[in-house]
Enzyme design. Structure first.
Site, PDB file in Angstrom:
ATOM      1  N   TRP A 150       1.090  -1.230  -0.045  1.00  0.00           N
ATOM      2  CA  TRP A 150       0.265   0.202   0.077  1.00  0.00           C
ATOM      3  C   TRP A 150       0.546   1.586   0.544  1.00  0.00           C
ATOM      4  CZ3 TRP A 150      -4.129  -1.100  -2.100  1.00  0.00           C
ATOM      5  CH2 TRP A 150      -4.743  -2.124  -1.758  1.00  0.00           C
ATOM      6  N   ASP A 199      -1.110   6.707   6.072  1.00  0.00           N
ATOM      7  CA  ASP A 199      -2.388   5.974   6.099  1.00  0.00           C
ATOM      8  C   ASP A 199      -2.536   4.799   6.876  1.00  0.00           C
ATOM      9  OD1 ASP A 199      -4.162   3.781   5.436  1.00  0.00           O
ATOM     10  OD2 ASP A 199      -3.077   3.548   2.926  1.00  0.00           O
ATOM     11  N   LYS A 241     -12.561  -1.744   7.622  1.00  0.00           N
ATOM     12  CA  LYS A 241     -11.246  -3.032   8.602  1.00  0.00           C
ATOM     13  C   LYS A 241     -11.596  -2.643  10.073  1.00  0.00           C
ATOM     14  CE  LYS A 241      -8.162  -2.834   4.551  1.00  0.00           C
ATOM     15  NZ  LYS A 241      -8.115  -3.352   3.847  1.00  0.00           N
TER      16      LYS A 241
END
Ligand code: PMP
Length: 363
Positions: free
Chosen positions: A106, A174, A198
């Protein structure tokens, strides 16, 4: 009759397990929300009952995370992936590069997107060891627009356990896969973003926490929807927000408060992770943990078995035992147990016992 336990244990990396009591409550009030005679999904986003939901979601997030008055809370769409572009578009300044730390899947995507949009530099990378650690960072160049890191790499199962000291440049993180999993000094960050699916709720809403002075940085030429200033000014109601996702997010936050808040949740997360890594360490010939110890994620426990055939047998048998979603990300293979906040200790215990049994059987 309330269903308090799921029929299976859900280890998917995201969308991921939601707290059962939250789903139960959503079911109970699906057809009649707060006495309105309609679902919250059918209510105008400008009508009082929904406006109160969104305001309460922001207030609860502030309270749980201890967000200081210097920072705004936004509920946006486009996933964390859109933030890969919005961050550089809004925060970059002429003559100042944006710096990234490359820790895995990511962080790499965020870095590539920022590169498309302007001057970008890498502060460190752990690519040489297949992203099994947090790299050490050299001293950062002067005059950076910001420094970006990915607090938890969902695919590789790597997590920052302490924040780097990097001078004056605003820190951008992030936190898609570990937001609200542990206490955090939000004031250390210029901007935090996280897709909800999540630890926060269902997919469809992205939380952005941004310091006031950074909101104003975005150039006036930005498309309206890509400007943080638009969403701050409109209180995340510039256009129709994802109302049902935000409603569920609020319920997840209320559940977290009832569970004792971040300290209690973090302690539980530590116990859960320790249980699984304990099994991995006890059977090193069978379970090969990907992350180096000090970088082990408390959210995504990644490991391999000796060969793909054994991995397939493991995954198949696990599923037959009601342990679902343990396959690793398609880009790396292997196995991954995602154990976000909503995964109860009983689910982790079921997996740990299964892994121990599988090890005994194979031995
Ligand atoms: N960052 C991280 C750390 C992620 O785990 C994910 C999704 N798994 C993303 C970004 C992309 O999020 P989205 O699908 O919400 O765009």
């Amino acid at each position: 009759m309330p269903v308090t336990q799921a029929p299976v244990w859900n280890f998917y990396a995201g969308p991921a397990a939601l707290p059962r009591p939250v789903l139960q409550q959503a079911q109970d009030e699906l057809l009649d929300f707060a006495g309105t005679g309609m679902s919250v999904m059918e209510t105008s986003h400008r009508a009082k009952p929904y406006v109160a939901v969104q305001a309460d979601a922001a207030a609860r997030l502030r309270e749980l995370m201890g967000i200081p008055d210097t920072h705004r809370v936004l509920f946006l769409q486009g996933g964390a992936t859109l933030q890969f572009a919005m961050v550089p578009l809004n925060l970059r300044r002429a003559g100042q590069p944006a710096a990234y730390v490359h820790t895995g899947e990511w962080a790499g995507k965020a870095f590539q997107e920022a590169r498309k949009l302007g001057d970008t530099t890498l502060l460190g990378s752990s690519e040489d060891t297949r992203f099994d650690r947090i790299p050490s960072l050299g001293s950062p160049p002067e005059d950076l627009a910001y420094v970006h890191l990915t607090s938890n790499e969902t695919v590789q199962g790597i997590q920052w356990q302490a924040w780097p000291e990097l001078g004056d440049a605003p820190l951008v993180a992030d936190m898609s896969s570990d937001i609200l999993s542990r206490p955090l000094d939000v004031g250390r960050f210029g901007l935090i973003y996280a897709g909800a699916q999540k630890n926060l709720g269902p997919s469809g809403v992205t939380v952005v926490i941004v310091r006031d002075d950074l909101v104003a940085r975005g150039p006036a030429s930005l498309p309206t929807m890509l400007s943080y200033a638009t969403h701050v000014k409109a209180d995340s109601m510039y256009n129709t927000p994802p109302t049902f996702a935000i409603y569920l997010l609020r319920e997840v936050l209320a559940w977290m408060a009832k569970e004792g808040g971040l300290e209690a949740i973090a302690a539980r997360n530590r116990r859960k992770a320790a249980r699984l890594y304990g099994v991995i360490d006890k059977h090193p010939d069978l379970y090969r943990g990907h992350a180096q110890r000090e970088a082990r994620s408390h959210m995504n426990v990644t490991f391999r078995l000796p060969d793909p055939a054994i991995e397939q047998a493991f995954l198949k048998l696990a599923e037959a035992h009601g342990l679902v979603g343990l396959a690793g990300h398609r880009s790396v293979g292997g196995c991954r147990a995602s154990i976000y906040n909503a995964m109860p200790e009983a689910g982790v215990e079921a997996l740990a016992l299964f892994m121990e049994g599988f090890a005994r059987q194979g031995a």
